[in-house]
Structure formats: structure tokens, C-alpha cells
Scaffold this motif. Structure first.
Motif, PDB file in Angstrom:
ATOM      1  N   PRO A   1       0.714  -0.597  -0.298  1.00 52.53           N
ATOM      2  CA  PRO A   1       0.071  -0.069   0.038  1.00 52.53           C
ATOM      3  C   PRO A   1       0.658   0.758  -0.283  1.00 52.53           C
ATOM      4  O   PRO A   1       0.555   2.260  -1.098  1.00 52.53           O
ATOM      5  CB  PRO A   1      -0.543  -0.172   1.328  1.00 52.53           C
ATOM      6  CG  PRO A   1      -0.889  -1.396   1.497  1.00 52.53           C
ATOM      7  CD  PRO A   1       0.572  -1.944   1.131  1.00 52.53           C
ATOM      8  N   LEU A   2       1.902   0.899   0.245  1.00 50.74           N
ATOM      9  CA  LEU A   2       2.802   2.611   0.587  1.00 50.74           C
ATOM     10  C   LEU A   2       2.853   2.946  -1.193  1.00 50.74           C
ATOM     11  O   LEU A   2       3.432   4.275  -1.119  1.00 50.74           O
ATOM     12  CB  LEU A   2       4.530   2.131   1.178  1.00 50.74           C
ATOM     13  CG  LEU A   2       4.968   3.061   1.070  1.00 50.74           C
ATOM     14  CD1 LEU A   2       4.376   4.000   2.269  1.00 50.74           C
ATOM     15  CD2 LEU A   2       6.532   2.552   1.718  1.00 50.74           C
TER      16      LEU A   2
ATOM     17  N   ARG B   1       3.559   9.486   3.676  1.00 47.43           N
ATOM     18  CA  ARG B   1       3.193   9.163   1.899  1.00 47.43           C
ATOM     19  C   ARG B   1       1.678   9.449   1.776  1.00 47.43           C
ATOM     20  O   ARG B   1       0.953  10.552   1.050  1.00 47.43           O
ATOM     21  CB  ARG B   1       3.273   8.151   1.568  1.00 47.43           C
ATOM     22  CG  ARG B   1       3.128   7.547  -0.049  1.00 47.43           C
ATOM     23  CD  ARG B   1       4.096   8.522  -1.105  1.00 47.43           C
ATOM     24  NE  ARG B   1       5.582   8.057  -0.499  1.00 47.43           N
ATOM     25  CZ  ARG B   1       5.802   6.691  -0.377  1.00 47.43           C
ATOM     26  NH1 ARG B   1       5.268   5.800  -1.216  1.00 47.43           N
ATOM     27  NH2 ARG B   1       7.050   6.208  -0.669  1.00 47.43           N
ATOM     28  N   LEU B   2       0.198   9.539   2.971  1.00 48.14           N
ATOM     29  CA  LEU B   2      -0.167  10.090   2.515  1.00 48.14           C
ATOM     30  C   LEU B   2      -0.992  11.197   2.927  1.00 48.14           C
ATOM     31  O   LEU B   2      -1.665  12.094   1.871  1.00 48.14           O
ATOM     32  CB  LEU B   2      -1.497   9.232   3.462  1.00 48.14           C
ATOM     33  CG  LEU B   2      -1.753   7.490   3.126  1.00 48.14           C
ATOM     34  CD1 LEU B   2      -2.347   6.848   4.684  1.00 48.14           C
ATOM     35  CD2 LEU B   2      -2.454   7.143   2.213  1.00 48.14           C
ATOM     36  N   ALA B   3      -0.152  11.777   3.792  1.00 45.41           N
ATOM     37  CA  ALA B   3      -0.401  12.780   4.060  1.00 45.41           C
ATOM     38  C   ALA B   3       0.327  14.042   2.711  1.00 45.41           C
ATOM     39  O   ALA B   3      -0.154  14.684   2.521  1.00 45.41           O
ATOM     40  CB  ALA B   3       0.100  13.525   5.617  1.00 45.41           C
TER      41      ALA B   3
ATOM     42  N   GLY C   1      -2.189  14.441   0.218  1.00 44.57           N
ATOM     43  CA  GLY C   1      -2.957  15.123   0.646  1.00 44.57           C
ATOM     44  C   GLY C   1      -4.549  14.642   1.233  1.00 44.57           C
ATOM     45  O   GLY C   1      -5.319  15.145   1.476  1.00 44.57           O
ATOM     46  N   PHE C   2      -4.376  13.699   1.936  1.00 50.14           N
ATOM     47  CA  PHE C   2      -5.463  12.763   2.952  1.00 50.14           C
ATOM     48  C   PHE C   2      -5.245  13.243   3.788  1.00 50.14           C
ATOM     49  O   PHE C   2      -4.374  13.527   4.870  1.00 50.14           O
ATOM     50  CB  PHE C   2      -5.142  11.121   2.748  1.00 50.14           C
ATOM     51  CG  PHE C   2      -5.036  10.325   1.348  1.00 50.14           C
ATOM     52  CD1 PHE C   2      -6.269   9.658   1.175  1.00 50.14           C
ATOM     53  CD2 PHE C   2      -4.319  10.567   0.634  1.00 50.14           C
ATOM     54  CE1 PHE C   2      -6.225   9.220   0.395  1.00 50.14           C
ATOM     55  CE2 PHE C   2      -4.197  10.030  -0.988  1.00 50.14           C
ATOM     56  CZ  PHE C   2      -5.105   9.172  -1.622  1.00 50.14           C
ATOM     57  N   SER C   3      -5.947  13.088   4.764  1.00 45.49           N
ATOM     58  CA  SER C   3      -6.044  13.892   6.217  1.00 45.49           C
ATOM     59  C   SER C   3      -6.055  12.708   6.879  1.00 45.49           C
ATOM     60  O   SER C   3      -6.444  11.374   6.616  1.00 45.49           O
ATOM     61  CB  SER C   3      -8.118  14.049   5.711  1.00 45.49           C
ATOM     62  OG  SER C   3      -8.204  13.983   7.582  1.00 45.49           O
ATOM     63  N   VAL C   4      -4.949  12.903   7.893  1.00 44.55           N
ATOM     64  CA  VAL C   4      -4.584  11.214   7.707  1.00 44.55           C
ATOM     65  C   VAL C   4      -4.127  12.082   9.909  1.00 44.55           C
ATOM     66  O   VAL C   4      -4.091  12.658   9.826  1.00 44.55           O
ATOM     67  CB  VAL C   4      -3.025  10.822   7.680  1.00 44.55           C
ATOM     68  CG1 VAL C   4      -3.116  10.084   8.618  1.00 44.55           C
ATOM     69  CG2 VAL C   4      -3.238  10.538   6.490  1.00 44.55           C
ATOM     70  N   GLN C   5      -4.444  10.978  10.504  1.00 41.91           N
ATOM     71  CA  GLN C   5      -4.928  10.797  12.046  1.00 41.91           C
ATOM     72  C   GLN C   5      -4.005   9.768  12.976  1.00 41.91           C
ATOM     73  O   GLN C   5      -4.576   8.170  12.661  1.00 41.91           O
ATOM     74  CB  GLN C   5      -6.255  11.035  12.855  1.00 41.91           C
ATOM     75  CG  GLN C   5      -6.141  10.916  14.270  1.00 41.91           C
ATOM     76  CD  GLN C   5      -8.136  11.035  14.515  1.00 41.91           C
ATOM     77  OE1 GLN C   5      -9.149  11.229  13.934  1.00 41.91           O
ATOM     78  NE2 GLN C   5      -8.468  11.047  16.130  1.00 41.91           N
TER      79      GLN C   5
END
Length: 283
Positions: free
Chosen positions: A208-209, A241-243, A246-250
Motif C-alpha cells: 500500500p505504501l 506518504r498519505l499526508a 493530501g489525505f487527512s490522516v489521524q
């Protein structure tokens, strides 16, 4: 063999989650007992088949209200062990919040390889989407979560091209990975590959990375506070990588808990992890 600063023996220790957990079988036995009791006390449609194999099944726990959102949970076990039947009880905080829950089974290694395992969870998710009206949940509010290898598989669900299944690209609306595995290269290089038989092309295809979701969605990531450095490194790399994309990551930072304890936190309605996931699905 050298991976980062680990030799093979050190890498094996990083990913052998049971070695540092005393009486780990007692934990599995407790889960099985709690899960069985939960199924007996709550409405559930068990062992619904999305395929012909005995493990191509799922359990569905309906919410009290029709057209509720759905949380699809994928169990761990390093792609080679465990079963949905040991996790029914983790549905509790989500059902209490008005969220329907489905628990996915899938074929295990070495009977099938990684492409077959990923194909199973995708088939299970697609079956659920198409059965939404019959089961009584809202197909426009489907979220996925998973623990350990299930975290990897949940991330793969989020990154799937659902057009190939005649589903909308944004079929997955949110992702939660608990002690997940996002880069399979160290898995290929450690003891686990004696069963999994991953090769380099599979690592590239199923990490997934390197395959982020095609549509943006909220993501919740966590790992047990006392887990090995590799689990925290993998989580940090995926979060970054997600951030960056542009993903919202908590990131839910747990001060304690080993690789199995974290499931109890996932099933604790008063805990930070369950609260974060309920809030994500409710938004």
C-alpha cells in the motif's frame, strides 16, 4: 541479507509479534470466547458466502436503523492464520454508535498466494456493496478497517480500482489500519516468507505504501505503544506518504499495548481509537 540496519535474525525478531507476548494463546482463547458470546447475544447473519471456498465468507451485524453506515473489518494473522470468528466482539462500540459491521474471512497462505488473498477481500467488499439493499446498510457510506495483515488488506481495499468491479471509484469512504503493514519488502526478507512466498513483483504490486487510494478519504492509523520499531516505522512512512498526497490522516498514539492488546483498544467504546473511528465514520 541486510534490510535497513537489520540482519535476517534481527528482522525476524521485529516481525515475530508473538515472541514478546507471554501466554499469547490465552489471548486468542479469550477473544474466541468473547466473540462467541457476542454472537449469541446479538443479531447477526453469519457465514454469508461471497465465494465458493469455505473461507470466502463474512459475518454481518446490522445496526438498529436501516441505511446505516457500514464498517468492514479484516482480521490479521499474517495472512496465514486466525479467523473472523475470533473478532465478533469488536463490533460492539460501532453497533452502539449506529454503525453496521461486517467481518471478512479470506483464504489463507500457503493455500493461496498474496494475489489470491487480496482478490478475496476485494470480492467480499464488492459482494457487500451489491447486497446493501438486502442487508440494510448504506452503500455510499462503507468504511474499512483491519488489524496487522488485515490492516494491509484494508489499505489494499482502499487503493483498489473499483471501476474494475463496476463499483464507483470512491466505494471506500474511510480507512483505519491498526498495526498495519504497508511495505511488504521486509516481509519478503524475513521468516514469514517461508509461508507467503512473496516475490519482488508481488511486493511492488501489493504494498500500500506504493499504491495510495485513488480518491481522498479520511485515514486513522495506530499501533500499540510497545510494538516493535518496524511497526512504528511502517506506520510513519505510510502516514507521511498519505499526508503528502493530501489525505487527512489521524494518528492515534497509544501509550501502551502490544500487537494483540491493540485489538482490545479497537473494541473499547470509551478508548481513543474507537472514538476516533466512530467520529470518522459519522462525519
Amino acid at each position: 541479507m541486510q534490510y535497513l540496519h537489520y540482519d535476517r535474525e534481527q528482522l525476524d525478531r521485529q516481525y515475530n509479534v508473538r515472541i514478546g507476548i507471554a501466554r499469547f494463546q490465552d489471548i486468542f482463547d479469550r477473544w474466541n470466547a468473547q466473540a462467541k458470546a457476542y454472537r449469541q447475544q446479538h443479531t447477526a447473519r453469519t457465514n454469508l458466502h461471497y465465494g465458493m471456498h469455505r473461507l470466502q465468507t463474512l459475518d454481518y451485524f446490522p445496526a438498529e436503523e436501516e441505511n446505516a453506515p457500514l464498517l468492514v473489518f479484516v482480521h490479521g494473522g499474517y495472512w496465514r492464520s486466525l479467523d473472523k470468528d475470533g473478532f465478533s466482539h469488536v463490533a460492539a462500540p460501532y453497533l452502539q454508535a449506529g454503525i453496521a459491521v461486517a467481518l471478512l474471512n479470506y483464504r489463507l497462505a500457503p493455500e493461496v498466494d498474496m494475489p489470491g488473498i487480496v482478490a478475496d477481500v476485494c470480492a467480499g467488499f464488492a459482494w457487500l456493496y451489491r447486497q446493501a439493499a438486502t442487508l440494510g446498510f448504506d452503500p455510499q457510506r462503507m468504511h474499512v478497517a483491519g488489524h496487522s495483515a488485515g490492516g494491509h488488506l484494508a489499505a489494499m481495499l482502499a487503493s483498489t480500482d473499483w471501476h474494475a468491479f463496476n463499483l464507483p471509484a470512491d466505494a471506500v469512504k474511510g480507512l483505519c489500519c491498526i498495526s498495519g503493514l504497508y511495505d511488504l519488502e521486509p516481509i519478503r526478507l524475513c521468516y514469514l516468507n517461508e509461508t507467503l512466498r512473496l516475490d519482488e513483483p508481488q511486493v511492488a504490486q501489493f504494498s500500500p505504501l506504493h499504491h495510495l487510494p485513488p480518491t481522498t478519504m479520511p485515514v486513522v492509523l495506530t499501533a500499540g505503544g510497545t510494538e516493535s520499531a518496524e511497526f512504528h516505522r511502517q506506520m510513519a512512512a505510510y502516514a507521511e506518504r498519505l499526508a503528502h498526497a493530501g489525505f487527512s490522516v489521524q494518528r492515534v498514539r497509544l501509550s501502551d499495548g502490544h500487537h494483540l492488546d491493540v485489538i482490545d483498544k479497537f473494541g473499547d467504546r470509551d478508548g481513543e481509537l474507537a472514538r476516533a473511528l466512530v467520529a470518522m465514520i459519522g462525519n
